[in-house]
Design a protein around this motif. Structure first.
Motif, short mmCIF file in Angstrom:
data_model
loop_
_atom_site.label_atom_id
_atom_site.label_comp_id
_atom_site.label_asym_id
_atom_site.label_seq_id
_atom_site.Cartn_x
_atom_site.Cartn_y
_atom_site.Cartn_z
N VAL A 58 1.11 -1.46 -0.41
CA VAL A 58 0.68 0.16 -0.12
C VAL A 58 0.71 1.18 -0.34
O VAL A 58 0.70 1.88 -0.90
CB VAL A 58 -0.84 -0.18 0.94
N TRP A 59 1.75 1.32 0.63
CA TRP A 59 3.01 2.20 0.86
C TRP A 59 3.24 2.49 -0.11
O TRP A 59 3.76 3.86 -1.11
CB TRP A 59 4.16 2.38 2.15
N ASN A 60 4.21 1.87 -1.39
CA ASN A 60 4.54 1.75 -2.38
C ASN A 60 3.03 2.10 -3.35
O ASN A 60 4.43 3.12 -4.87
CB ASN A 60 5.27 0.68 -2.81
N THR A 61 2.42 1.72 -3.62
CA THR A 61 1.37 2.46 -4.70
C THR A 61 0.80 3.69 -4.32
O THR A 61 1.12 4.21 -5.18
CB THR A 61 0.52 1.19 -5.05
N ALA A 62 0.42 3.42 -2.88
CA ALA A 62 0.21 5.15 -2.48
C ALA A 62 1.83 6.49 -2.80
O ALA A 62 0.86 7.77 -3.16
CB ALA A 62 0.06 5.51 -0.94
N GLN A 63 2.55 6.03 -2.33
CA GLN A 63 4.15 6.26 -3.20
C GLN A 63 3.89 7.32 -4.31
O GLN A 63 3.51 8.51 -4.28
CB GLN A 63 5.03 6.54 -2.94
N VAL A 64 3.55 7.10 -5.30
CA VAL A 64 2.49 7.03 -6.31
C VAL A 64 1.33 8.31 -7.18
O VAL A 64 1.22 8.92 -7.07
CB VAL A 64 3.12 5.98 -7.52
N LEU A 65 0.34 7.52 -6.31
CA LEU A 65 -1.18 7.88 -6.19
C LEU A 65 -0.70 9.07 -5.47
O LEU A 65 -1.65 10.11 -5.87
CB LEU A 65 -1.79 7.40 -5.83
N ALA A 66 -0.54 9.54 -4.46
CA ALA A 66 -0.47 10.87 -3.87
C ALA A 66 0.74 11.43 -4.31
O ALA A 66 -0.16 13.09 -4.34
CB ALA A 66 0.47 10.82 -2.32
N HIS A 67 1.86 11.54 -5.12
CA HIS A 67 2.26 12.40 -5.83
C HIS A 67 1.49 12.67 -6.97
O HIS A 67 1.38 14.40 -7.45
CB HIS A 67 3.51 11.78 -6.03
N GLN A 68 0.52 12.05 -7.77
CA GLN A 68 -0.45 12.05 -8.65
C GLN A 68 -1.59 13.43 -8.79
O GLN A 68 -1.68 14.30 -8.95
CB GLN A 68 -0.32 10.72 -9.78
N ASP A 69 -2.45 12.87 -7.34
CA ASP A 69 -2.73 13.56 -6.89
C ASP A 69 -2.99 14.28 -6.51
O ASP A 69 -2.76 13.49 -4.69
CB ASP A 69 -4.50 12.38 -7.03
N PRO A 70 -3.18 15.63 -5.54
CA PRO A 70 -3.59 16.11 -4.64
C PRO A 70 -4.25 16.31 -3.43
O PRO A 70 -4.09 15.90 -2.73
CB PRO A 70 -2.88 17.69 -4.98
N ASN A 71 -5.58 15.51 -3.37
CA ASN A 71 -6.31 15.13 -2.80
C ASN A 71 -6.24 13.62 -2.52
O ASN A 71 -7.39 12.96 -2.45
CB ASN A 71 -7.66 15.36 -3.73
N PHE A 72 -5.47 13.08 -3.24
CA PHE A 72 -5.81 11.59 -2.83
C PHE A 72 -5.35 11.61 -0.80
O PHE A 72 -4.85 12.34 -0.37
CB PHE A 72 -4.24 10.87 -3.16
N ASP A 73 -6.03 10.66 -0.41
CA ASP A 73 -6.39 10.22 0.89
C ASP A 73 -6.14 8.59 1.02
O ASP A 73 -6.18 8.29 0.75
CB ASP A 73 -7.99 10.51 1.27
N VAL A 74 -4.69 8.62 1.71
CA VAL A 74 -3.77 7.61 1.96
C VAL A 74 -4.07 6.50 3.11
O VAL A 74 -4.90 5.04 2.97
CB VAL A 74 -2.64 7.53 2.35
N TYR A 75 -5.47 7.12 3.70
CA TYR A 75 -6.11 6.13 4.58
C TYR A 75 -7.41 5.57 4.32
O TYR A 75 -7.53 4.56 4.44
CB TYR A 75 -6.52 7.27 5.77
N GLU A 76 -7.65 6.41 3.71
CA GLU A 76 -9.06 5.51 2.91
C GLU A 76 -8.21 4.75 1.54
O GLU A 76 -9.23 3.27 1.40
CB GLU A 76 -9.90 6.89 2.10
N TYR A 77 -7.37 4.89 1.42
CA TYR A 77 -6.75 3.94 0.38
C TYR A 77 -6.03 2.80 0.90
O TYR A 77 -6.56 1.99 0.81
CB TYR A 77 -6.02 4.47 -0.97
N ALA A 78 -5.99 2.43 1.97
CA ALA A 78 -5.50 1.82 2.77
C ALA A 78 -7.11 0.78 3.24
O ALA A 78 -5.98 -0.21 3.45
CB ALA A 78 -4.70 2.63 4.05
N GLU A 79 -7.96 1.61 3.25
CA GLU A 79 -8.71 0.98 4.03
C GLU A 79 -9.74 0.56 3.35
O GLU A 79 -9.62 -1.04 3.21
CB GLU A 79 -9.93 2.31 4.46
N ALA A 80 -9.19 0.70 2.23
CA ALA A 80 -9.79 0.16 1.19
C ALA A 80 -9.22 -1.16 0.12
O ALA A 80 -9.59 -2.19 -0.53
CB ALA A 80 -9.90 1.12 -0.63
N CYS A 81 -8.04 -1.15 0.47
CA CYS A 81 -7.01 -2.09 0.39
C CYS A 81 -6.48 -3.52 1.46
O CYS A 81 -6.64 -4.43 0.74
CB CYS A 81 -5.05 -2.19 0.48
#
Length: 126
Positions: A58-81
């Motif tokens: 999750v952290w590795n994929t979230a690094q790319v997503l967070a860099h690309q999307d200023p509205n990315f929510d890592v908590y929501e993403y971790a929960e969805a994963c």
């Protein structure tokens, strides 16, 4: 806030995968041990070890997503994963600082994928 389509699709794949035997064999996307039948591998990570492996993914994929999307929510993403709630929230139910601290960032924002800097790359010199 809803995850962007790409983040939601990454999350669905990460959640679907059975990561418990990941260090012992290469598997196709969507692997589930119950589908293996008699070919199932014997070694298996503990539930805690599997959770940590998934958290690192999750952290590795979230690094790319967070860099690309200023509205990315890592908590929501971790929960969805499907990351275990104990990694996402404190005992009192607040968001854990550990999730956000797993991403590389500095005062300029999230680091560019594959780097330790949020700065734009230097222009090539002639």
């Amino acid at each position: 806030m809803a995850l962007c389509r790409l983040a939601a699709e990454f999350a669905a794949e990460i959640k679907q995968q059975d990561w418990s035997d990941a260090p012992y064999r290469a598997d196709r996307a969507g692997h589930q041990r119950w589908m293996d039948g008699n070919n199932s591998t014997i070694p298996q990570l503990s539930e805690s070890e599997t959770d940590i492996l998934k958290l690192n993914i999750v952290w590795n994929t979230a690094q790319v997503l967070a860099h690309q999307d200023p509205n990315f929510d890592v908590y929501e993403y971790a929960e969805a994963c499907g990351v275990a709630a104990r990694h996402i929230y404190t005992k009192s139910g607040r968001k854990s600082g550990g999730i956000i601290n797993g991403l590389r960032q500095d005062e300029g924002g999230y680091h560019r994928p594959g780097t330790y800097s949020s700065a734009l790359p230097e222009p090539p010199t002639a």
